[in-house]
Design a protein around this motif. Structure first.
Motif, PDB file in Angstrom:
ATOM      1  N   ILE A   1     -13.938  19.038 -30.344  1.00 38.31           N
ATOM      2  CA  ILE A   1     -13.606  20.465 -30.451  1.00 38.31           C
ATOM      3  C   ILE A   1     -12.092  20.658 -30.533  1.00 38.31           C
ATOM      4  O   ILE A   1     -11.592  21.437 -31.354  1.00 38.31           O
ATOM      5  CB  ILE A   1     -14.182  21.246 -29.254  1.00 38.31           C
ATOM      6  N   PHE A   2     -11.365  19.926 -29.707  1.00 40.02           N
ATOM      7  CA  PHE A   2      -9.903  20.058 -29.743  1.00 40.02           C
ATOM      8  C   PHE A   2      -9.341  19.546 -31.066  1.00 40.02           C
ATOM      9  O   PHE A   2      -8.469  20.186 -31.671  1.00 40.02           O
ATOM     10  CB  PHE A   2      -9.257  19.305 -28.585  1.00 40.02           C
TER      11      PHE A   2
ATOM     12  N   ALA B   1     -11.459  23.186 -23.613  1.00 36.23           N
ATOM     13  CA  ALA B   1     -12.296  22.482 -24.594  1.00 36.23           C
ATOM     14  C   ALA B   1     -13.556  21.902 -23.953  1.00 36.23           C
ATOM     15  O   ALA B   1     -14.652  21.990 -24.518  1.00 36.23           O
ATOM     16  CB  ALA B   1     -11.491  21.379 -25.272  1.00 36.23           C
ATOM     17  N   PHE B   2     -13.419  21.342 -22.749  1.00 35.69           N
ATOM     18  CA  PHE B   2     -14.579  20.713 -22.110  1.00 35.69           C
ATOM     19  C   PHE B   2     -15.550  21.766 -21.569  1.00 35.69           C
ATOM     20  O   PHE B   2     -16.767  21.548 -21.566  1.00 35.69           O
ATOM     21  CB  PHE B   2     -14.115  19.772 -20.999  1.00 35.69           C
ATOM     22  N   GLU B   3     -15.023  22.903 -21.146  1.00 37.27           N
ATOM     23  CA  GLU B   3     -15.915  23.987 -20.733  1.00 37.27           C
ATOM     24  C   GLU B   3     -16.671  24.552 -21.932  1.00 37.27           C
ATOM     25  O   GLU B   3     -17.857  24.895 -21.819  1.00 37.27           O
ATOM     26  CB  GLU B   3     -15.093  25.100 -20.059  1.00 37.27           C
TER      27      GLU B   3
ATOM     28  N   PHE C   1     -21.150  12.358 -23.316  1.00 35.44           N
ATOM     29  CA  PHE C   1     -21.397  13.118 -24.535  1.00 35.44           C
ATOM     30  C   PHE C   1     -20.530  14.374 -24.588  1.00 35.44           C
ATOM     31  O   PHE C   1     -19.907  14.683 -25.607  1.00 35.44           O
ATOM     32  CB  PHE C   1     -22.883  13.490 -24.622  1.00 35.44           C
ATOM     33  N   ARG C   2     -20.457  15.083 -23.468  1.00 36.60           N
ATOM     34  CA  ARG C   2     -19.683  16.325 -23.445  1.00 36.60           C
ATOM     35  C   ARG C   2     -18.177  16.062 -23.496  1.00 36.60           C
ATOM     36  O   ARG C   2     -17.417  16.876 -24.027  1.00 36.60           O
ATOM     37  CB  ARG C   2     -20.061  17.138 -22.206  1.00 36.60           C
ATOM     38  N   THR C   3     -17.757  14.939 -22.958  1.00 33.98           N
ATOM     39  CA  THR C   3     -16.344  14.569 -23.087  1.00 33.98           C
ATOM     40  C   THR C   3     -15.995  14.330 -24.544  1.00 33.98           C
ATOM     41  O   THR C   3     -14.962  14.801 -25.039  1.00 33.98           O
ATOM     42  CB  THR C   3     -16.035  13.301 -22.267  1.00 33.98           C
TER      43      THR C   3
END
Length: 240
Positions: free
Chosen positions: A78-79, A50-52, A70-72
């Motif tokens: 997303i998950f 998910a993080f990638e 932000f990406r976390t």
């Protein structure tokens, strides 16, 4: 409001029906368990990457000082989005896998003496096609709601409620398919019938959607949901 609670009641009637017909509950668990395993594997894979995926989707954030935070957040969203989509599509996949199982279970809960059963391999392609169309409808609502979820306050209050109602409606669409198809109602007619009886439809589908968020409960409750849908069709939507 009374119709909403009537919808909830039909789910409990489904629970009561499978409680009295234990072998049909066990019969209905087989495809539910198979679908559950498929989704567990898919969600484990999504959780690992998910993080990638979030990194790949947000190249514009490379220069931000708070890009990692932000990406976390994006990875978590997303998950969660994948989990919500899994819940919505779980019934469709389970019904597709267990077409002959649930056709018989639904027929036992909602017997039509003059109905001529069609072989499951003839109805399966149509069921898959209808489920794919329903999935497109779900995505048409889910994607905008996903974007609106980023709006402060509204995204954490109003959007989840609307999302649960949309998911509950389409879950009812999937679960009532077997009983309504036995009455020769095509997909468009089924959708129109459920929209016409919206409070009843939501009362049935929303609690099941919330229960399906709990993985093992989804497996255990699936036969009851199919039976409850058949009883609702028989008693309120298309009595015969």
């Amino acid at each position: 409001m009374r119709d909403f609670f009537s919808g909830v009641g039909f789910f409990f009637q489904g629970i009561g029906w499978v409680a009295k017909h234990g072998r049909w509950w066990l019969f209905g668990l087989i495809p539910a368990v198979i679908a559950f395993v498929v989704y567990v594997v898919a969600l484990i894979f999504l959780g690992q990457y998910a993080f990638e995926i979030a990194d790949f989707l947000t190249p514009f954030a490379d220069s931000w000082s708070w890009r990692d935070t932000f990406r976390t957040i994006m990875g978590v969203i997303i998950f969660i989005g994948g989990l919500a989509l899994a819940v919505i599509t779980y019934a469709a996949l389970t019904l597709a896998i267990g077409e002959p199982f649930y056709e018989r279970l639904s027929g036992e809960a909602d017997p039509l003496p003059d109905h001529e059963e069609k072989p499951w391999w003839r109805t399966l392609p149509r069921s898959i096609r209808d489920s794919l169309v329903t999935l497109l409808y779900v995505l048409a609502f889910t994607i905008p709601l996903f974007v609106l979820g980023f709006i402060p306050v509204i995204g954490q209050t109003v959007v989840p409620v609307i999302g649960a109602m949309v998911s509950g409606f389409f879950l009812s669409v999937e679960l009532t398919t077997l009983a309504l198809e036995r009455r020769d109602l095509p997909r468009k007619a089924r959708m129109a019938l459920l929209r016409k009886n919206l409070p009843l439809t939501l009362g049935f589908g929303v609690p099941i959607f919330l229960l399906f968020l709990v993985p093992l409960v989804a497996v255990i409750a699936m036969p009851a949901a199919v039976a409850g849908a058949a009883l609702m069709v028989r008693g309120r939507l298309a009595p015969r």
